[in-house]
Design an enzyme around this catalytic site. Structure first.
Site, PDB file in Angstrom:
ATOM      1  N   CYS A  18       3.976  20.756   0.055  1.00  0.00           N
ATOM      2  CA  CYS A  18       4.873  21.872  -0.221  1.00  0.00           C
ATOM      3  C   CYS A  18       6.251  21.283  -0.460  1.00  0.00           C
ATOM      4  CB  CYS A  18       4.906  22.813   0.966  1.00  0.00           C
ATOM      5  SG  CYS A  18       3.269  23.271   1.529  1.00  0.00           S
ATOM      6  N   ARG A  28       5.068  19.788  -6.470  1.00  0.00           N
ATOM      7  CA  ARG A  28       4.499  19.377  -5.178  1.00  0.00           C
ATOM      8  C   ARG A  28       3.469  20.380  -4.658  1.00  0.00           C
ATOM      9  NH1 ARG A  28       7.784  15.614  -2.063  1.00  0.00           N
ATOM     10  NH2 ARG A  28       6.769  16.433  -0.220  1.00  0.00           N
ATOM     11  N   TRP A  76       1.771  24.963  -0.929  1.00  0.00           N
ATOM     12  CA  TRP A  76       0.392  24.587  -1.312  1.00  0.00           C
ATOM     13  C   TRP A  76      -0.434  24.859  -0.071  1.00  0.00           C
ATOM     14  CZ3 TRP A  76      -3.374  21.114   0.291  1.00  0.00           C
ATOM     15  CH2 TRP A  76      -4.374  20.813  -0.629  1.00  0.00           C
ATOM     16  N   ASN A  80       6.995  22.188   5.964  1.00  0.00           N
ATOM     17  CA  ASN A  80       5.956  21.349   5.354  1.00  0.00           C
ATOM     18  C   ASN A  80       5.233  20.631   6.480  1.00  0.00           C
ATOM     19  OD1 ASN A  80       7.033  21.996   2.913  1.00  0.00           O
ATOM     20  ND2 ASN A  80       7.852  19.966   2.452  1.00  0.00           N
ATOM     21  N   GLY A  81       3.934  20.451   6.366  1.00  0.00           N
ATOM     22  CA  GLY A  81       3.200  19.730   7.415  1.00  0.00           C
ATOM     23  C   GLY A  81       2.214  20.663   8.094  1.00  0.00           C
ATOM     24  N   GLU A 125     -10.655   5.580 -13.147  1.00  0.00           N
ATOM     25  CA  GLU A 125      -9.392   6.288 -13.369  1.00  0.00           C
ATOM     26  C   GLU A 125      -9.507   7.236 -14.566  1.00  0.00           C
ATOM     27  OE1 GLU A 125      -6.776   7.023 -12.008  1.00  0.00           O
ATOM     28  OE2 GLU A 125      -5.265   7.394 -13.538  1.00  0.00           O
ATOM     29  N   LYS A 128      -8.829  11.228 -14.342  1.00  0.00           N
ATOM     30  CA  LYS A 128      -7.846  11.936 -15.176  1.00  0.00           C
ATOM     31  C   LYS A 128      -8.494  13.133 -15.859  1.00  0.00           C
ATOM     32  CE  LYS A 128      -4.782  10.886 -14.071  1.00  0.00           C
ATOM     33  NZ  LYS A 128      -4.504   9.853 -13.144  1.00  0.00           N
ATOM     34  N   GLU A 170      -9.280  15.965 -13.263  1.00  0.00           N
ATOM     35  CA  GLU A 170      -8.203  16.701 -12.601  1.00  0.00           C
ATOM     36  C   GLU A 170      -7.408  17.598 -13.537  1.00  0.00           C
ATOM     37  OE1 GLU A 170      -5.147  14.471 -10.533  1.00  0.00           O
ATOM     38  OE2 GLU A 170      -5.239  12.858 -11.980  1.00  0.00           O
ATOM     39  N   HIS A 183     -29.464   1.804 -12.954  1.00  0.00           N
ATOM     40  CA  HIS A 183     -29.984   2.084 -11.610  1.00  0.00           C
ATOM     41  C   HIS A 183     -29.947   3.579 -11.291  1.00  0.00           C
ATOM     42  CE1 HIS A 183     -30.252  -2.177 -10.800  1.00  0.00           C
ATOM     43  NE2 HIS A 183     -29.035  -2.318 -11.314  1.00  0.00           N
ATOM     44  N   LYS A 230       1.152  17.263  -6.052  1.00  0.00           N
ATOM     45  CA  LYS A 230       1.574  15.917  -6.447  1.00  0.00           C
ATOM     46  C   LYS A 230       1.519  14.945  -5.281  1.00  0.00           C
ATOM     47  CE  LYS A 230       3.275  12.810  -9.183  1.00  0.00           C
ATOM     48  NZ  LYS A 230       2.266  12.194 -10.060  1.00  0.00           N
TER      49      LYS A 230
HETATM   50  O1  M6R Z   1       1.665   9.227  -4.180  1.00  0.00           O
HETATM   51  P1  M6R Z   1       0.392   8.426  -4.134  1.00  0.00           P
HETATM   52  O2  M6R Z   1       0.326   7.382  -5.177  1.00  0.00           O
HETATM   53  O3  M6R Z   1       0.128   7.860  -2.759  1.00  0.00           O
HETATM   54  O4  M6R Z   1      -0.749   9.476  -4.427  1.00  0.00           O
HETATM   55  C1  M6R Z   1      -2.106   9.126  -4.369  1.00  0.00           C
HETATM   56  C2  M6R Z   1      -2.978  10.195  -4.982  1.00  0.00           C
HETATM   57  O5  M6R Z   1      -2.805  11.417  -4.314  1.00  0.00           O
HETATM   58  C3  M6R Z   1      -2.682  10.409  -6.459  1.00  0.00           C
HETATM   59  O6  M6R Z   1      -2.799   9.217  -7.183  1.00  0.00           O
HETATM   60  C4  M6R Z   1      -3.648  11.467  -7.044  1.00  0.00           C
HETATM   61  O7  M6R Z   1      -4.957  10.981  -7.044  1.00  0.00           O
HETATM   62  C5  M6R Z   1      -3.217  11.859  -8.456  1.00  0.00           C
HETATM   63  N1  M6R Z   1      -3.401  13.276  -8.638  1.00  0.00           N
HETATM   64  C6  M6R Z   1      -3.985  11.170  -9.525  1.00  0.00           C
HETATM   65  O8  M6R Z   1      -3.580  11.538 -10.800  1.00  0.00           O
END
Ligand code: M6R
Length: 608
Positions: A2, A27, A74, A100-101, A481, A485, A488, A504, A603
């Site tokens: 958040c 965020r 969030w 937050n938290g 990766e 991408k 997400e 396999h 984020k």
């Molecule tokens: O801020 P960080 O690099 O520690 O974040 C790690 C992951 O949360 C972040 O890379 C997440 O997987 C992204 N949404 C990927 O695009």
């Protein structure tokens, strides 16, 4: 996850808070709210959805006040609803809190408060904070928050105003970042500098278990035990325009296009070409131990983890060090037993990822040394590690990480090269590597120039519901990766696989409706990848190859080719990931997805 932004000063709080919330929206973004002190009490408004919904609600509402707190949420406890949105307030509507938290003992506290006749209006853990602060208030808001801190377990970055403490905001931190901003006409507090960088670049970081009172004239920090703390301001280097779209339709696309520059920023001033050695000032405090170290564990989450997974191969290629790479969320549950002088390298864009933080804390307890590779200056990971290297890539706003990934790969390569040159790597190899690193920004521009071609490929396949991404060695993590991408931001199901594992099991999935993205640069894995592609083609699966320029043999057997220029084998991933980023971006765009703020994501993941 958040976001918090607060202001106390000579200006009207409302526009400053709304604008700050928009900067923080990346965020978390399921609901938002604000509370502003007015002469006749506190005005509080909340709305479900993005900040624009809160703005809509405030249209035509007269709020006059220059002390306020605001929050974008969030959801963790309770669905996204107006009742669960922050701020929350106490029974007498005196105290307004944003948080937050996670308050871990909230159920116990809630039951106790209910026994005392308090009625809860939300399903959130935050509401207990409002009631406790209300009950603990005895003329001093700072004292009330301090007492409440001793009653709650869990994590918080919080901000509070009280009807009977005019002109004051109290903020507190345990496990969730809070930064004070020192402006010319007032003070700010935020969970992230981007919320206040338009107004000031002078900041003070609140440390664990500290709280602060902000007024127009100043701020005072103290510990949870009421010990006053003197801390001088730091200047942040981020500029307001870094957080603008500058003509791009989405931050993700802007950030993909920034990569030639952010790679350059990752090595700028850090290379000694004649010596074939990088210089990394940030790790000098631990250099004497680091150069002797023979065991490194890279810990990270999500995209940062995949950068670490490439890093392992690069370390193995350039150094004599044994490297492990671990998902931070699993690492802390392992039986950790490190050889002497083991270094943990924590990779994180935000520097606030809860699992990564928890992992380094556990590793420290078990005697490991800690290095950080972080983008956000002054973030928790940067503060809790002994030394490290910053990305200097500017804010990454798009929820999908792109420019930080290639920046992380660049920095990991610099570290590996530096260590390798102190082990067995020759001057010639060092000089060759540095030349190749310096050439990367131009090569990256070459990849980006194929954006229209990649868009056309996305046009062809974006309606396919299942995708496979394959790679080997350095490019196996790029397959992972690439799949992440696509998932997400487009919500298309995708799997990243080491190509050798295909036969396999996953090969059973291959059919004409399932495209495979094969990362196949001309490296020592080329022949094996080529065979895997043939296996897919003989089962009528469409193949999009990310291949080295001029690979005509491959062109004959695959359906589509995206070319990357030739570079050293261990640098290929830095170029090969870009077509995957663009492919995901264009698929998501064709499917009309909310690219910068994909559903259910945030984020910065500050809960475990
Ligand atoms: O801020 P960080 O690099 O520690 O974040 C790690 C992951 O949360 C972040 O890379 C997440 O997987 C992204 N949404 C990927 O695009």
């Amino acid at each position: 996850m958040c976001g918090i932004v607060c202001y106390v000063g000579q200006k009207q709080a409302r526009p400053i808070l709304l604008e700050g919330l928009k900067q923080l929206e990346y965020r978390g973004y399921d609901s938002a709210g604000l509370a502003i002190q007015q002469e006749d009490g506190i005005a509080c408004y909340r709305a479900v959805g993005k900040i624009v919904e809160l703005e809509r609600k405030l249209n035509g509402v007269d709020i006059n006040g220059n002390v306020g707190i605001a929050h974008t949420r969030w959801a963790t406890h309770g669905e996204p609803s107006e009742a669960n949105a922050h701020p929350h307030w106490d029974q007498d509507e005196n105290v307004f809190v944003i948080h937050n938290g996670i308050i871990e003992n909230f159920i116990v506290l809630k039951k106790k408060l209910e026994k005392h006749g308090i009625t809860f209006r939300s399903e959130t853990d935050t509401e207990v904070l409002a009631h406790l602060i209300g009950l603990n208030f005895n003329g001093s808001l700072n004292e009330a928050v301090r007492k409440t801190m001793s009653q709650v377990e869990g994590t918080f970055g919080l901000a509070v105003i009280h009807r009977n403490a005019p002109g004051e905001i109290v903020v507190a931190r345990r496990g969730s970042p809070l930064i004070i901003g020192v402006g010319e006409d007032g003070h700010f507090a935020a969970s992230d500098v981007s919320a206040m960088v338009r107004h000031t670049n002078k900041v003070v970081h609140l440390e664990e278990n500290e709280l602060a009172t902000l007024t127009t004239e100043g701020f005072s920090i103290s510990t949870a035990q009421a010990k006053p703390i003197e801390r001088s301001t730091e200047t942040v280097e981020w500029r307001a325009e870094d957080a603008e779209l500058n003509g791009f339709p989405h931050f993700m696309l802007k950030e993909i296009y920034e990569q030639p520059e952010t790679i350059k920023n990752a090595f700028r001033g850090r290379l000694e070409p004649g010596e074939g050695v990088p210089k990394l000032g940030g790790i000098m405090p631990v250099w004497d131990s680091l150069k002797e170290c023979r065991h490194v564990v890279i810990v990270a989450c999500g995209t940062s983890y995949y950068a670490g997974a490439v890093g392992r191969y690069v370390f193995e290629r350039l150094t004599e060090i044994d490297v492990e790479v671990e998902l931070a969320s699993e690492f802390r549950y392992r039986k950790l037993n490190f050889p002497e002088n083991t270094f943990i390298v924590a990779l994180s864009q935000s520097g606030e990822t809860a699992d990564t933080l928890a992992a380094i804390r556990e590793a420290k307890r078990k005697g490991a040394r800690l290095l950080g590779m972080v983008n956000v200056v002054g973030s928790s990971i940067s503060r809790e590690t002994e030394a490290g290297v910053y990305n200097h890539a500017g804010p990454e706003i798009g929820v999908a990480s792109t420019k930080i990934f290639t920046s992380q790969l660049t920095i990991l390569t610099l570290l590996a090269l530096l260590l390798g040159r102190h082990h067995n790597l020759s001057l010639t190899e060092g000089v060759e590597a540095i030349r190749a690193i310096q050439a990367l920004p131009e090569l990256m521009k070459d990849v980006l120039s194929q954006a229209h071609h990649i868009e056309a490929i996305a046009e062809k396949y974006h309606k396919c519901n299942n995708w496979l991404f394959l790679g080997r060695k350095y490019n196996y993590p790029i397959a992972m990766e690439g799949a992440l991408k696509l998932k997400e931001i487009s919500y298309i199901h995708a799997e990243g696989y080491p190509a050798g594992e295909m036969k396999h099991g996953p090969i059973a999935l291959i059919n004409p409706e399932m495209p495979t993205v094969a990362i196949i640069p001309k490296d020592d894995m080329y022949e094996k990848m080529f065979s895997n592609i043939q296996e897919i083609k003989s089962r009528k699966g469409p193949v999009i190859a990310v291949a080295t320029k001029g690979d005509d043999d491959l062109r004959e057997i695959v359906d589509d080719v995206i070319e990357i220029p030739k570079t050293l084998d261990f640098l290929n991933p830095i170029l090969a990931v870009v077509p995957c980023q663009l492919l995901s971006y264009y698929c998501a765009s064709l499917l009309n997805r909310d690219i910068d703020k994909p559903r259910n994501l945030a984020k910065s993941v500050t809960v475990e």
